[in-house]
Scaffold this motif. Structure first.
Motif, short mmCIF file in Angstrom:
data_model
loop_
_atom_site.label_atom_id
_atom_site.label_comp_id
_atom_site.label_asym_id
_atom_site.label_seq_id
_atom_site.Cartn_x
_atom_site.Cartn_y
_atom_site.Cartn_z
N LEU A 247 47.28 55.55 37.15
CA LEU A 247 47.89 56.54 36.25
C LEU A 247 49.40 56.39 36.14
O LEU A 247 50.09 57.32 35.73
N ALA A 248 49.91 55.22 36.49
CA ALA A 248 51.35 54.97 36.38
C ALA A 248 51.80 55.18 34.93
O ALA A 248 51.08 54.85 33.98
N HIS A 249 53.01 55.72 34.77
CA HIS A 249 53.50 56.05 33.42
C HIS A 249 53.70 54.79 32.58
O HIS A 249 53.40 54.78 31.38
N GLU A 250 54.21 53.72 33.18
CA GLU A 250 54.45 52.49 32.44
C GLU A 250 53.24 51.57 32.53
O GLU A 250 52.70 51.35 33.62
N PRO A 251 52.79 51.01 31.42
CA PRO A 251 51.59 50.16 31.43
C PRO A 251 51.70 48.99 32.40
O PRO A 251 50.72 48.63 33.06
N ALA A 252 52.89 48.38 32.49
CA ALA A 252 53.05 47.20 33.34
C ALA A 252 52.87 47.52 34.82
O ALA A 252 52.60 46.62 35.62
N ALA A 253 53.03 48.79 35.19
CA ALA A 253 52.91 49.17 36.60
C ALA A 253 51.47 49.41 37.03
O ALA A 253 51.20 49.57 38.22
N ARG A 254 50.55 49.44 36.08
CA ARG A 254 49.16 49.69 36.43
C ARG A 254 48.48 48.40 36.90
O ARG A 254 48.74 47.33 36.34
N PRO A 255 47.61 48.49 37.87
CA PRO A 255 46.95 47.28 38.38
C PRO A 255 45.94 46.72 37.38
O PRO A 255 45.44 47.44 36.50
N ALA A 256 45.63 45.43 37.52
CA ALA A 256 44.61 44.81 36.69
C ALA A 256 43.23 45.32 37.09
O ALA A 256 43.04 45.84 38.19
N LEU A 257 42.26 45.15 36.18
CA LEU A 257 40.92 45.67 36.45
C LEU A 257 40.29 45.00 37.67
O LEU A 257 39.54 45.65 38.42
N ALA A 258 40.57 43.71 37.89
CA ALA A 258 40.02 43.04 39.07
C ALA A 258 40.53 43.70 40.35
O ALA A 258 39.78 43.88 41.32
N THR A 259 41.81 44.07 40.35
CA THR A 259 42.39 44.75 41.52
C THR A 259 41.80 46.14 41.67
O THR A 259 41.47 46.58 42.78
N VAL A 260 41.65 46.86 40.56
CA VAL A 260 41.05 48.20 40.60
C VAL A 260 39.65 48.12 41.18
O VAL A 260 39.27 48.92 42.06
N ARG A 261 38.88 47.16 40.72
CA ARG A 261 37.50 47.02 41.20
C ARG A 261 37.45 46.78 42.70
O ARG A 261 36.67 47.42 43.43
N SER A 262 38.26 45.86 43.20
CA SER A 262 38.22 45.54 44.63
C SER A 262 38.68 46.72 45.48
O SER A 262 38.11 47.00 46.55
N ARG A 263 39.70 47.46 45.00
CA ARG A 263 40.20 48.60 45.78
C ARG A 263 39.18 49.75 45.79
O ARG A 263 38.99 50.42 46.81
N LEU A 264 38.50 49.97 44.66
CA LEU A 264 37.49 51.02 44.62
C LEU A 264 36.28 50.64 45.48
O LEU A 264 35.68 51.50 46.14
N LEU A 265 35.91 49.37 45.48
CA LEU A 265 34.82 48.93 46.35
C LEU A 265 35.16 49.14 47.82
O LEU A 265 34.29 49.50 48.63
N ALA A 266 36.43 48.92 48.17
CA ALA A 266 36.85 49.13 49.56
C ALA A 266 36.72 50.61 49.95
O ALA A 266 36.30 50.94 51.06
N VAL A 267 37.06 51.51 49.01
CA VAL A 267 36.93 52.94 49.28
C VAL A 267 35.45 53.31 49.40
O VAL A 267 35.04 54.05 50.30
#
Length: 737
Positions: A247-267
């Protein structure tokens, strides 16, 4: 069946699933038993050209996306009356339905569902598509996990400005990213990552990012303000870091979908639970015994008794003696922006769900339903029931069910509307029934018949081919705005024609062989001609002078195409493809990846990949600057259409794989051209045919004179076809209706 609503294509429509500002969604079954959700455009909106374009774009986007996280496209008829599309039916509750009925998802399951959605979004983005309207209402918790639905606002990444104008907001405010709120046109995958984060916040907490924001404008101001942080109260500690980054305000600060997927799988797997077990638990969210009521029964037998009918309108009471009865003021009729949003996807056949939320998350221009009563099955007329003039096929719900809450009902419950019976039309003027004389009615009917006949004659005249020139063209091309047609003849000259006036504008001399193909640059300033001497010549359309010659140094036919961004040019001769930077005669790269003679080249939509097709139908993809072989490209948005000697047109994927074919010609197909969902072909059976490639069917045909149509071109702006045979150059305006 007693409860059948109607028929569209191969699908029997059995009941209404939901409704929104664009149309209605029905549950349907095909003749072979496949279950589908059929989306039908509202009858009153069929003339809205912008909506028609969006609907056609939704169909094209659904053809591109694939995978277990997307409801696949089954069939469509964007030109039908009404226009419709059918997608795979996914039984289950949407995320907002589940949360409203059962509360937030457990943290591990919310994380696992998010990881599965991230994987699905990655596939959507690989196809070059942005969803742009990801929200809890557009995620169904199906039997195989979460599924993305409703690509009505999706758009190709390289064509984002196609529908979006500066200052026009597209999406649902509560789930829009800051850059969407600011009206930026160059959107990226980051908008969907932000929306996925907002959806997961709702799934894990039951509230939006900005609860209590008041009206839509106040909400948009909060989202656009970098100093106002979203409300993450109640977000589990394990999810907080990854959702904060998404939910970072700037688009460039948001993680890529591959990173999102791996971090959510870890949780999701933090407690040691196996991924397969987590997937099973997510899939059972709306399919366990405890939540049985969230799932509609689609195979239940029809209810006993006659089919539902439209309730009769009770008469208004008579006015009091000596004066006009006070009739409550009736609200103005609803416009397309006043129509209610789509109600819950689950129709409440088993038990009512919780009321729909009424906050600023309502879609722009579509107020949230405020009727606290549960969504009820619509009383839809059966096939045998009478239909209204606005609904000739009887597919729309009764008028009473289509009205926004409050329209047509007085506070006391008595119906309101135009005065009837003895009600007064104006002060002191009694209402009277108008009776038209019979001869007036006969005259009106005659006028209608005359107008209809005149329209048919006009359409016939418009669709009749018109000859422009009496020599056979070997190649044809329209300029980007469709105002100029270039034709090349056996005399090795190029003629430029004014399309509207059908007058010769000028002639280009200097070719060293018969011209095989013509191509305009995207800005229309340059024309490229490829000849059978292995040369490509470039012409300045202002001075009408030759500016460069690019030589393959082989005496073979050539093909040529500009990149969509206008910076590069690709050509093919023999088994070689070359790419040049516009303005330079030195090739960037030379490619020899196909064994047979190259007969077509083009670029991907992002201009980063060059595609080549050989005469045997084989094809390949390469990096436009380095020549490195590619096996996938997110910038590709269409298939190859390959004419064959058997009379068919093969549909092949960008890598050359056979996807299907179009059949209609009775002999070899000689030429073809494709633009914007339409394909035109010319064959040795002396016909030119127009195809709707979305539906893969022929929609119009014209028989040409004496001999085969050996060259064809389709205008990029209007449905206008140019074709050539031994009788000359012809213009034909097809009528797909």
């Amino acid at each position: 069946m007693a409860d059948e609503v109607g028929q569209l294509g191969d699908y029997r429509l059995l009941r209404l699933l939901g409704a929104g500002g664009m149309g209605y969604v029905y549950f349907g079954v095909s003749s072979t038993g496949d279950r589908v959700a059929v989306k039908v455009i509202r009858q009153e909106l069929v003339s809205d050209e912008d909506l028609r374009r969006r609907f056609a774009a939704e169909i094209e986007n659904l053809k591109l996306v694939y995978g277990s996280r997307v409801a696949r496209l089954e069939d469509a008829d964007p030109l039908g009356d009404p226009a419709w599309l059918a997608v795979q039916y996914v039984p289950g509750a949407t995320v907002n339905q589940y949360v409203a009925a059962r509360g937030p998802l457990p943290v591990r399951l919310a994380a696992m569902a998010g990881a599965m959605l991230a994987d699905g979004l990655a596939r959507v983005h690989q196809a070059g598509v942005l969803h742009r309207d990801l929200k809890p209402q557009n995620v169904i918790l199906g039997p195989d996990g979460p599924v993305l639905i409703d690509f009505g606002l999706a758009v190709l990444t390289e064509q984002d400005s196609r529908f979006t104008q500066t200052g026009l907001l597209i999406g649902t405010p509560a789930y829009m990213s800051p850059e969407q709120v600011r009206g930026e046109r160059a959107l990226t995958a980051a908008v969907d990552i932000y929306a996925l984060g907002a959806t997961l916040v709702y799934a894990a907490t039951g509230h939006d990012l900005y609860p209590g924001a008041g009206g839509v404008h106040s909400l948009l101001l909060r989202i656009a303000d970098p100093q106002v942080a979203p409300d993450l109260a109640g977000v589990p500690d394990d999810l907080m870091p990854v959702l904060t980054d998404m939910l970072a305000h700037e688009p460039a600060a948001r993680p890529a979908l591959a990173t999102v997927r791996s971090r959510l799988l870890a949780v999701a797997g933090a407690d040691g639970t196996d991924v397969s077990e987590l997937r099973r638990q997510v899939a059972e969210l709306t399919y366990s015994a405890a939540t049985e009521l969230l799932v509609p029964r689609v195979d239940a037998p029809p209810p006993p008794g006659p089919p539902p009918t439209v309730p009769a309108q009770p008469p208004l009471p008579s006015p009091p003696p000596g004066g006009r009865r006070d009739v409550p003021a009736q609200p103005p009729p609803p416009t397309r922006h006043d129509l209610p949003p789509a109600p819950t996807r689950v129709d409440g056949a088993s038990a009512p769900l919780a009321p729909t939320r009424t906050d600023a998350a309502a879609e722009v221009g579509m107020p949230t339903r405020r009727d606290p009563s549960p969504v009820r099955p619509a009383a839809v007329p059966s096939v045998a029931s009478p239909t209204s003039p606005m609904d000739p096929r009887g597919l729309l719900p009764p008028e009473k069910d289509r009205r926004p809450p409050g329209v047509g009902d007085a506070p006391s419950g008595e119906p309101v509307g135009p005065p009837q019976g003895d009600a007064m039309l104006s002060e002191g003027t009694p209402a009277t029934r108008v009776r038209w004389p019979r001869r007036v009615l006969i005259a009106l009917c005659a006028l209608l018949l005359i107008a209809s006949a005149a329209n048919l004659i006009y359409r016939h005249q418009q669709s009749k081919p018109v000859r422009v020139y009496d020599k056979k063209p070997t190649a044809l091309a329209f300029n980007p705005d469709g105002t100029i047609l270039a034709s090349a003849d056996d005399d090795e000259m190029i003629r430029l024609w004014d399309v509207d006036g059908r007058k010769l504008l000028g002639t280009l001399f200097g070719q060293d062989g018969v011209i095989d193909e013509l191509s305009f640059s995207p800005d229309g300033d340059t024309l490229a001609s490829a000849n059978d001497s292995g040369q490509i010549k470039l012409w300045n359309m202002t001075t009408r002078q030759e500016t460069a010659t690019l030589d393959f140094k082989v005496a073979r036919s050539t093909t040529v195409s500009f990149s969509p961004d206008g910076t590069m040019l690709a050509g093919g001769a023999d088994t070689t493809i070359k790419v040049w930077k516009v303005g330079s005669t030195k090739a960037l790269t030379s490619i020899t990846g196909l064994a047979k003679v190259i007969n077509k080249v083009r670029f991907s939509g992002d201009s980063k990949t060059v595609l080549g097709r050989a005469e045997d139908g084989s094809a390949g993809m390469w990096d436009a600057r380095t020549g490195a072989r590619r096996y996938s490209s997110p910038g590709i948005a269409s298939s190859w259409y390959v004419p064959t000697s058997s009379g068919s047109v093969e549909i092949r994927d960008p890598g050359g794989g056979l996807l299907g074919e179009l059949r209609g010609h009775d002999g070899p197909v000689k030429a073809s051209d494709f633009h914007g969902g339409w394909l035109v072909t010319g064959g040795y059976d002396k016909t030119v045919r127009l195809w709707n490639v979305t539906l893969r069917r022929e929609v119009d045909m014209v028989t040409v004179y004496t001999w085969a149509a050996e060259s064809v071109a389709l205008s990029p702006k209007t449905l206008l076809v140019a074709y050539g045979n031994y009788k000359g150059l012809w213009l034909w305006r097809p009528d797909p209706a």
